[in-house]
Design a protein around this motif. Sequence first.
Motif, PDB file in Angstrom:
ATOM      1  N   SER A 193      91.644  96.225 -13.124  1.00 50.50           N
ATOM      2  CA  SER A 193      92.642  95.768 -12.396  1.00 50.50           C
ATOM      3  C   SER A 193      93.460  94.639 -12.638  1.00 50.50           C
ATOM      4  CB  SER A 193      91.974  95.627 -10.701  1.00 50.50           C
ATOM      5  OG  SER A 193      93.062  95.944  -9.890  1.00 50.50           O
ATOM      6  N   MET A 194      93.332  93.460 -11.699  1.00 49.23           N
ATOM      7  CA  MET A 194      94.040  92.328 -12.406  1.00 49.23           C
ATOM      8  C   MET A 194      93.694  92.078 -13.722  1.00 49.23           C
ATOM      9  SD  MET A 194      94.194  88.429 -10.866  1.00 49.23           S
ATOM     10  CE  MET A 194      92.893  87.714 -11.665  1.00 49.23           C
ATOM     11  N   HIS A 209      87.268 101.424  -6.493  1.00 45.83           N
ATOM     12  CA  HIS A 209      88.070 100.576  -7.693  1.00 45.83           C
ATOM     13  C   HIS A 209      87.421  99.482  -8.531  1.00 45.83           C
ATOM     14  CE1 HIS A 209      91.993  98.405  -8.419  1.00 45.83           C
ATOM     15  NE2 HIS A 209      91.488  97.386  -7.944  1.00 45.83           N
ATOM     16  N   GLY A 260      88.736  91.343 -11.837  1.00 45.21           N
ATOM     17  CA  GLY A 260      89.683  91.747 -10.931  1.00 45.21           C
ATOM     18  C   GLY A 260      89.922  90.423  -9.886  1.00 45.21           C
ATOM     19  N   TYR A 282      95.935  94.015 -15.973  1.00 44.06           N
ATOM     20  CA  TYR A 282      97.285  93.347 -16.271  1.00 44.06           C
ATOM     21  C   TYR A 282      97.389  92.327 -17.135  1.00 44.06           C
ATOM     22  CZ  TYR A 282      97.599  94.889 -11.164  1.00 44.06           C
ATOM     23  OH  TYR A 282      97.453  95.426  -9.866  1.00 44.06           O
TER      24      TYR A 282
HETATM   25  C1  MLT Z   1      92.377  93.726  -8.277  1.00 50.67           C
HETATM   26  O1  MLT Z   1      91.305  94.185  -7.923  1.00 50.67           O
HETATM   27  O2  MLT Z   1      92.227  92.930  -9.371  1.00 50.67           O
HETATM   28  C2  MLT Z   1      93.318  93.999  -7.542  1.00 50.67           C
HETATM   29  O3  MLT Z   1      93.357  95.297  -6.775  1.00 50.67           O
HETATM   30  C3  MLT Z   1      94.545  93.805  -8.094  1.00 50.67           C
HETATM   31  C4  MLT Z   1      95.980  93.967  -7.203  1.00 50.67           C
HETATM   32  O4  MLT Z   1      95.887  93.386  -5.946  1.00 50.67           O
HETATM   33  O5  MLT Z   1      96.869  94.470  -7.836  1.00 50.67           O
END
Ligand code: MLT
Length: 280
Positions: free
Chosen positions: A107-108, A256, A27, A111
């Motif tokens: 998380s990222m 998280h 992330g 995505y």
């Molecule tokens: C992450 O942990 O990658 C972030 O929380 C992603 C985000 O900021 O959306």
Amino acid sequence: MKKYLVDDTEYYVRMSGSGPILLMAHGFPFDAQLYDPVLERLSKRFTCVVPNLRGFGSTKLGANGRNQYGVPRVKMGRYADDLAILVSEIQCQYKLRGEKIVLCGLSMGGYISLAFVRRRPDWLAGLVFCDSNATPDSPEKARSRMELADSITQLEIQNLADRTIQSVLAPCTIKNKPSVVSAMKEMIMRQSPEAIAAGSRGMAVRSDSTETLAQIEAPTLVLGGQYDALSTPESLDLIAQQIPNATRATIPDAGHVPPMENPDAFVDALLNWYDEKVVG
Ligand code: MLT
């Protein structure tokens, strides 16, 4: 760490174990170290491939980590394309050519995993979608990411680290696991301002991946920490409902970042799912 030439940069990658490839995308604003606490056990079952994504850790941003004006920006699709190149190289090297992989994105990294699904659906034996979401940023969130990208400096990274720790770790982690808090702080503080700017801008312009969820054919584990305030258990329930072959797991005593906050429960959930749904 091993070094692989990926597109126009060299990716630094933690490699361990043997067996099918388990590719783990970290992330933001972290690096491969996020998965260190789970590697020993997972390496007994998988060839674990844990890269520092473009710009993060020792991996340089490269020219393709910038937009046409030279401004740092890495779109989720660029990271996903990098991962596909990396996997191809590793498959050749480890004589695993053509074998499907398990992709885990947090998380990222989640995505990025949805961008990977759109590009290479047939490469996946399974997907582990952790503490993430499929929707784009709200206009306010996108604006705050752009502001962060425009203003981040080396000095500011300490503030970012302090803020991130408060928002991502469960209160019980902050209270009871000082070594996790300090490891996370060190990890954030060694990231460069340009990597943070590039990832932030990339996330701000990411597309809506909601429709991708229904197209995921591979068995998918939707996993999240019990106390994740960013990707709440309820939001992950909704995501799991939209994926055809989804299994849902909640990691106790974690926010998280379950691989750091409760590594054993993370590995148990992943291996149970893998044995039941992927190996079957
Ligand atoms: C992450 O942990 O990658 C972030 O929380 C992603 C985000 O900021 O959306």
